[in-house]
Write an enzyme that holds these catalytic residues in place. Structure first.
Site, PDB file in Angstrom:
ATOM      1  N   GLU A  25      62.184  36.340  50.970  1.00  0.00           N
ATOM      2  CA  GLU A  25      62.017  37.440  49.839  1.00  0.00           C
ATOM      3  C   GLU A  25      60.904  37.384  48.701  1.00  0.00           C
ATOM      4  O   GLU A  25      61.128  36.512  48.568  1.00  0.00           O
ATOM      5  CB  GLU A  25      63.286  37.881  49.392  1.00  0.00           C
ATOM      6  CG  GLU A  25      64.518  38.880  49.773  1.00  0.00           C
ATOM      7  CD  GLU A  25      65.689  38.488  49.261  1.00  0.00           C
ATOM      8  OE1 GLU A  25      65.337  39.368  47.831  1.00  0.00           O
ATOM      9  OE2 GLU A  25      66.629  38.550  49.406  1.00  0.00           O
ATOM     10  N   GLU A  29      69.684  33.157  47.984  1.00  0.00           N
ATOM     11  CA  GLU A  29      69.558  32.415  46.691  1.00  0.00           C
ATOM     12  C   GLU A  29      70.093  32.087  45.761  1.00  0.00           C
ATOM     13  O   GLU A  29      70.511  32.055  44.134  1.00  0.00           O
ATOM     14  CB  GLU A  29      69.428  33.769  45.468  1.00  0.00           C
ATOM     15  CG  GLU A  29      68.497  34.418  46.309  1.00  0.00           C
ATOM     16  CD  GLU A  29      67.743  35.694  45.756  1.00  0.00           C
ATOM     17  OE1 GLU A  29      68.506  36.695  44.529  1.00  0.00           O
ATOM     18  OE2 GLU A  29      66.856  36.451  46.185  1.00  0.00           O
TER      19      GLU A  29
END
Ligand code: BMA
Length: 374
Positions: free
Chosen positions: A300, A193
């Site tokens: 995710e 991320e």
């Protein structure tokens, strides 16, 4: 002359495949020249999976769930649909501190056992690392300094400390071994991320070059520590273009798997936004994955508290099923925060829809898994 030209054209047509080294065209492999056989098989099988369907994964699946922790062979997914997920996500934050348990209060010894058990069931393990901030001494979300990445790179003032942290990561990864001495292949997903700015390695906290160097250094260092059972997964957070996705990409020879972390935030009101993002990202990742011969994964996702009772079939499945994605993983069902869940659990309002999702031919769980390590 004529023959030379013909031969050149023939060679170009047969061995040249844009972006992929010639020797890999017919024999795709992960990047580590010393990768274990099981790891290479896993890589090749992940490339093939999309012809069968999409594997389903759940974070911390067998460690805890809503209302329970550490119960032998239990999993919320299994309680709801009668089957284990095919993919298991695990989180090793605090391994760098030599702690006995993770930032999510899971004993590493227990996690190790569950990883080995998942492998023996034929499942696939992926590991993320919410590493503490090595410069400030704060946690992974401490974004108070822009010097952190620089400080851990060679020449930086926290480099030596960071090496001890990587040593502990290597040690844990190397301990994931069956009694027969087989290292359990892991899809390792460090510094994830990074297109957002909530971790110390995030976009506004370091330059693109620093990020790439951090990733590359980690790969090389772990290889030096004889860790050869990893497939490195690159997983930016939601981006709106291919250019943004690859801006901080460490390179084809460091990344084995192309992932994306993308959540459905904002409940029902923002469902269309999530759907649009899915199509944007998998729209550009699909041809890239094919060209580079790298598995594409939804590393995710989820929607905290699952805002719609038909979320599994109507939001998730309906929008991902057309893409050649090897797996989709939803985040954890926290045992100590009743609203912090992303997977199903009994009596939860989307549980019936989850069973429909499970029954759909396109979704693959434990019982649908082909042999992934042969
Ligand atoms: C986040 C949350 C946190 C957790 C972290 C690492 O998304 O679930 O509670 O500590 O992941 O697993």
């Amino acid at each position: 002359m004529k023959y030379q030209k013909l031969i050149t054209t023939f060679l170009l047509l047969t061995i040249c495949h844009v972006g992929v080294p010639a020797e890999r065209v017919n024999n795709p492999s992960s990047n580590d020249p010393k990768a274990t056989q099981e790891t290479i098989h896993l890589y090749r099988n992940l490339l093939k999976i999309p012809s069968k369907g999409i594997l389903f994964g759940h974070q911390d699946a067998t460690l805890y769930g809503i209302g329970w922790k550490y119960e032998k062979d239990r999993s919320d997914v299994k309680t709801v649909c009668g089957d284990y997920p095919a993919v298991y996500g695990w989180e090793i934050g605090h391994i760098e501190q030599e702690a006995a348990y993770s930032l999510d209060s899971v004993y590493f010894s227990t996690m190790r056992q569950e990883i080995i058990k998942a492998y023996k069931r034929g499942g696939i393990n992926t590991i993320s690392w919410h590493c503490d901030n090595p410069l400030t001494g704060g946690n992974t979300w401490d974004v108070s300094s822009k010097e952190v990445v620089k400080s851990v790179l060679p020449g930086g003032k926290k480099h030596a400390l960071f090496l001890t942290w990587l040593d502990r990561v290597a040690q844990f990864l190397n301990s994931l071994e069956t009694e027969k001495g087989i290292k359990v292949p892991i899809l390792f997903r460090p510094y994830h991320e990074h297109t957002g700015s909530w971790f110390w390695w995030g976009k506004n906290l370091c330059s693109a070059e620093e990020y790439k160097t951090l990733f590359q250094f980690t790969v090389e260092y772990l290889r030096k520590k004889e860790v050869h059972h990893l497939l490195y997964t690159y997983s930016p957070d939601n981006v709106s273009s291919e250019q943004a996705y690859f801006e901080r990409y460490p390179g084809d020879t460091y990344v084995d798997i192309l992932g994306i972390d993308m959540y459905h935030h904002g409940g029902k009101a923002q469902v269309q936004q999530y759907i649009n993002s899915i199509h944007t990202v998998f729209g550009f990742l699909t041809p890239v994955g094919k060209r580079l011969q790298k598995p594409v994964v939804f590393s995710e996702t989820g929607s905290e508290g699952i805002p719609m009772n038909n979320w599994w079939t109507e939001v998730l499945l309906k929008n991902i099923e057309a893409y050649p994605i090897a797996y989709v993983l939803v985040w954890r069902n926290a045992y100590d925060r009743p609203r912090h869940y992303f997977g199903p659990h009994p009596a939860e309002h989307s549980a019936t829809d989850f069973v429909r999702f499970y029954q759909n031919k396109k979704t693959l769980f434990q019982k649908d898994l082909p042999a992934m390590y042969k």
